[in-house]
Design a protein around this motif. Structure first.
Motif, PDB file in Angstrom:
ATOM      1  N   SER A  13       0.915  -1.161  -0.057  1.00 52.89           N
ATOM      2  CA  SER A  13      -0.056   0.006  -0.002  1.00 52.89           C
ATOM      3  C   SER A  13       0.852   1.228   0.086  1.00 52.89           C
ATOM      4  CB  SER A  13      -0.929   0.020   1.195  1.00 52.89           C
ATOM      5  OG  SER A  13      -0.176   0.386   2.472  1.00 52.89           O
TER       6      SER A  13
ATOM      7  N   ASN B  98      -2.777  -1.663  -2.696  1.00 54.26           N
ATOM      8  CA  ASN B  98      -3.759  -0.516  -2.348  1.00 54.26           C
ATOM      9  C   ASN B  98      -5.203  -1.303  -2.661  1.00 54.26           C
ATOM     10  OD1 ASN B  98      -2.198   1.624  -1.347  1.00 54.26           O
ATOM     11  ND2 ASN B  98      -1.974   2.335  -3.668  1.00 54.26           N
TER      12      ASN B  98
ATOM     13  N   VAL C 275      -9.165  -2.076  -2.417  1.00 55.88           N
ATOM     14  CA  VAL C 275     -10.299  -1.388  -1.844  1.00 55.88           C
ATOM     15  C   VAL C 275     -11.103  -2.261  -1.374  1.00 55.88           C
ATOM     16  CG1 VAL C 275     -10.095   0.616  -3.414  1.00 55.88           C
ATOM     17  CG2 VAL C 275     -11.359  -1.307  -4.024  1.00 55.88           C
ATOM     18  N   GLU C 276     -12.001  -1.770  -0.199  1.00 54.03           N
ATOM     19  CA  GLU C 276     -12.657  -2.683   0.754  1.00 54.03           C
ATOM     20  C   GLU C 276     -14.368  -2.861  -0.004  1.00 54.03           C
ATOM     21  OE1 GLU C 276     -12.553  -0.860   4.734  1.00 54.03           O
ATOM     22  OE2 GLU C 276     -10.783  -2.538   5.124  1.00 54.03           O
TER      23      GLU C 276
ATOM     24  N   ASN D 117     -15.041  -2.945  -3.293  1.00 52.08           N
ATOM     25  CA  ASN D 117     -15.018  -3.509  -4.679  1.00 52.08           C
ATOM     26  C   ASN D 117     -16.178  -4.452  -5.136  1.00 52.08           C
ATOM     27  OD1 ASN D 117     -14.432  -4.498  -7.338  1.00 52.08           O
ATOM     28  ND2 ASN D 117     -12.575  -5.557  -6.525  1.00 52.08           N
TER      29      ASN D 117
ATOM     30  N   ASP E 298     -19.640   1.554  -8.449  1.00 52.20           N
ATOM     31  CA  ASP E 298     -18.382   1.459  -8.886  1.00 52.20           C
ATOM     32  C   ASP E 298     -18.329   1.796 -10.494  1.00 52.20           C
ATOM     33  OD1 ASP E 298     -15.939   0.596 -10.234  1.00 52.20           O
ATOM     34  OD2 ASP E 298     -15.467  -0.771  -8.591  1.00 52.20           O
TER      35      ASP E 298
ATOM     36  N   GLY F  97     -17.343   4.439  -5.491  1.00 54.73           N
ATOM     37  CA  GLY F  97     -16.206   3.846  -4.687  1.00 54.73           C
ATOM     38  C   GLY F  97     -15.937   2.720  -5.590  1.00 54.73           C
TER      39      GLY F  97
ATOM     40  N   THR G 102      -5.035   1.966  -6.651  1.00 55.43           N
ATOM     41  CA  THR G 102      -5.122   0.569  -6.836  1.00 55.43           C
ATOM     42  C   THR G 102      -4.469  -0.088  -7.885  1.00 55.43           C
ATOM     43  OG1 THR G 102      -7.156   0.715  -5.504  1.00 55.43           O
ATOM     44  CG2 THR G 102      -6.842  -1.559  -6.452  1.00 55.43           C
TER      45      THR G 102
END
Lengths: 455, 89
Positions: A155, A195, A197-198, A200, A276, A329, A400
């Protein structure tokens, strides 16, 4: 009240759906499994199965009803769960694959085609559970159908865990060997992130992060075909017009996704998480990101100018989409998976699109080196070195990056792997033949970049 | 609930009469209607109100599709919200 019927707009929408592959790519229900922890893997597996079946009972039915009523296809209904390495931390056993099998059975029972979250977050270091989970990935992906795995190895804040990078090269090779009879299908379900993402919603990298609510509905939109069609009307126009056209189109596509997300959230009684804003291609003709880049004036995707074209596309998609949704997001941007994009496949086969060019493109797109077949004799160290390069791009650029590599066991450059279904097919691409073994053997951590110190 | 009914077919006499009769039989009120010819193709778009329609949405959708197919018409019904969402800020 006046009833204004704008038939041009209605016909435009119907044409987008019927002819240009406009769809909502996925409704992904994120479910926290933290309360399933147990000191026995079998007890934990039972709790996981029961909770997923309970929480996702109506997911497919609700998705299909929305699809019918609004007349917009919702291609996939999926699940994402808390990274299993966290859920399994108390388990005594070494082998965590029974938890993957429980996820697989639950996914089948509720009728979803994929479930993501057989995952570990090791960007700074491993817990004992992280090590067990990573060791269980090859067996789990070889013996389950719907489970997807991911590992976050770096990250911007923590730097790169090069021990994890080395380990993941070996895991990718092992996955390829165990599923060699199915063109290394296991590797299509394994993502190595920097990186991560939480929230996705897209596979194979979806998981339900620990900062998330008990459950959340996340929606991934799509529509490369719609953007491509819109660009047919701007031939020869300056880039300002191209960017405006993409923004306008992305707005419409995202609004459809936002509507579906809101409806799904209401009907499931689950909070809406994010939309997304992604251009996610499929192997179908007319649903390709590569063809959009070519529509901007490139003879073939991969030639000089491709990175600039992708940078414009990625940015315009975000700018158009962000106003269309209340919460944005996930990965949000353009995806460039080779095997899942008809234009990318053609460009790779023609030799115009190389691994090096794809790496450059990942600096400006939303994800990374995705669904790329490499020769079957590529060493684990070379795979790790490719992972390290890509993770470094993510770390330094604060974005990411995800890598899905498919070592095509028994195949070489010029051959094609046929993974099938949504995963498509990938021409085997050459890798650099010189060794990176001593580099990867070092292990340790690559420190976080200077700009990680933002406080 | 308001919905959009769209009808596509090769142009000939009686299409509007046929479809609107089916709608009336099922208690559906037409709020607005627009029809055009694109080359030889007849395109009709209607905004309808389903408040008094006894059928559920799925059953109505199936009925329109089947009755349309009997005359070679492609008939779709979708909730209006999608079009509003996509085209209005």
């Amino acid at each position: 009240m006046s009833y204004l019927l704008n038939s041009d707009e209605i016909i435009e929408t119907i044409r987008m759906i019927d002819q240009q592959h406009l769809d909502v790519r996925t409704i992904t229900l994120g479910v926290s499994l933290l309360d399933c922890a147990a000191d026995s893997v079998d007890v934990c597996a039972g709790r996981i199965y029961d909770k997923l079946c309970r929480r996702a009972e109506h997911l497919v039915e609700v998705g299909e009803a929305i699809e019918r009523e609004y007349g917009i296809p919702i291609v996939n209904k999926r699940l994402s769960v808390t990274p299993i390495a966290l859920v399994a931390a108390a388990c005594r056993e070494e082998d965590l694959s029974p938890l993957g099998k429980a996820m697989d059975r639950a996914a089948e029972a509720v009728g979803v085609n994929f479930i993501g979250g057989f995952s570990a977050l090791v960007h700074k270091g491993f817990t004992a559970s992280d090590r067990k989970l990573i060791a269980s990935i090859p067996e789990t992906l070889a013996t389950t159908e719907r489970v997807c795995a991911s590992v976050n190895v770096g990250s911007t804040r923590a730097g790169l865990n090069m021990d994890a990078v080395r380990e993941m090269g070996l895991v990718i090779r092992r996955c390829a060997e165990l599923t060699a009879d199915r063109d290394a299908l296991g590797c299509s379900k394994l993502v190595v992130f920097c990186n991560a993402v939480e929230d996705n919603p897209f596979m194979a990298g979806a998981f339900h992060g620990v900062g998330e609510a008990e459950c959340a509905v996340n929606v991934g939109v799509s529509g490369p075909g719609v953007v491509y069609a819109a660009l047919q009307d701007c031939k020869g126009q300056p880039f300002d017009v191209v960017a405006e056209t993409i923004k306008r189109t992305a707005f419409k596509v995202t609004r459809a996704g936002q509507l579906v997300a809101r409806e799904a959230s209401e009907r499931l009684g689950v909070p809406f998480g994010i939309v997304d804003l992604s251009l996610a291609p499929t192997p179908a003709v007319g649903d390709s990101v590569a063809r959009i880049l070519e529509a901007m004036g490139l003879e073939i995707c991969g030639t000089h100018g491709t990175t600039a074209a992708l940078a414009l596309l990625n940015d315009a998609v975000k700018k158009g989409g962000v106003m269309a949704s209340s919460h944005v997001g996930g990965l949000s941007g353009a995806f460039i998976p080779v095997s899942e994009d008809e234009g990318m496949i053609a460009a790779a086969q023609a030799g115009a699109l190389t691994l090096e060019k794809l790496e450059a493109m990942t600096c400006v797109c939303s994800v990374g080196l995705d669904m790329i077949a490499v020769p079957g004799d590529t060493s684990a160290a070379t795979l790790s070195a490719i992972l390290a390069d890509e993770a470094a791009i993510g770390m330094v650029n604060n974005k990411t990056t995800a890598v899905r590599l498919i070592p095509a066991i028994g195949k070489g450059v010029g051959d094609t792997v046929e993974i099938g279904g949504l995963f498509g097919r990938a021409p085997v691409m050459p890798v650099n033949a010189a060794s990176s073994a001593d580099f990867i053997a070092r292990g340790g951590r690559i420190p976080a970049p200077m700009h990680s110190l933002r406080n | 609930m308001k919905a959009i009914v769209s009808v596509f077919a090769r142009d000939r006499k009686g299409i509007t009469a046929y479809i609107t009769a089916i709608l009336a039989e099922n208690g559906i009120n037409i709020l607005d209607i627009s029809q055009t010819l694109m080359q030889e193709f007849f395109t009709m778009i209607m905004l309808v109100d389903l408040a008094d329609c006894p059928l559920d949405f799925g059953a109505l959708q199936k009925l329109l599709k089947e009755r349309g197919a009997e005359r070679g018409l492609s008939v779709h019904i979708q909730r209006q919200d999608l079009f509003d969402a996509m085209h209005k800020v």
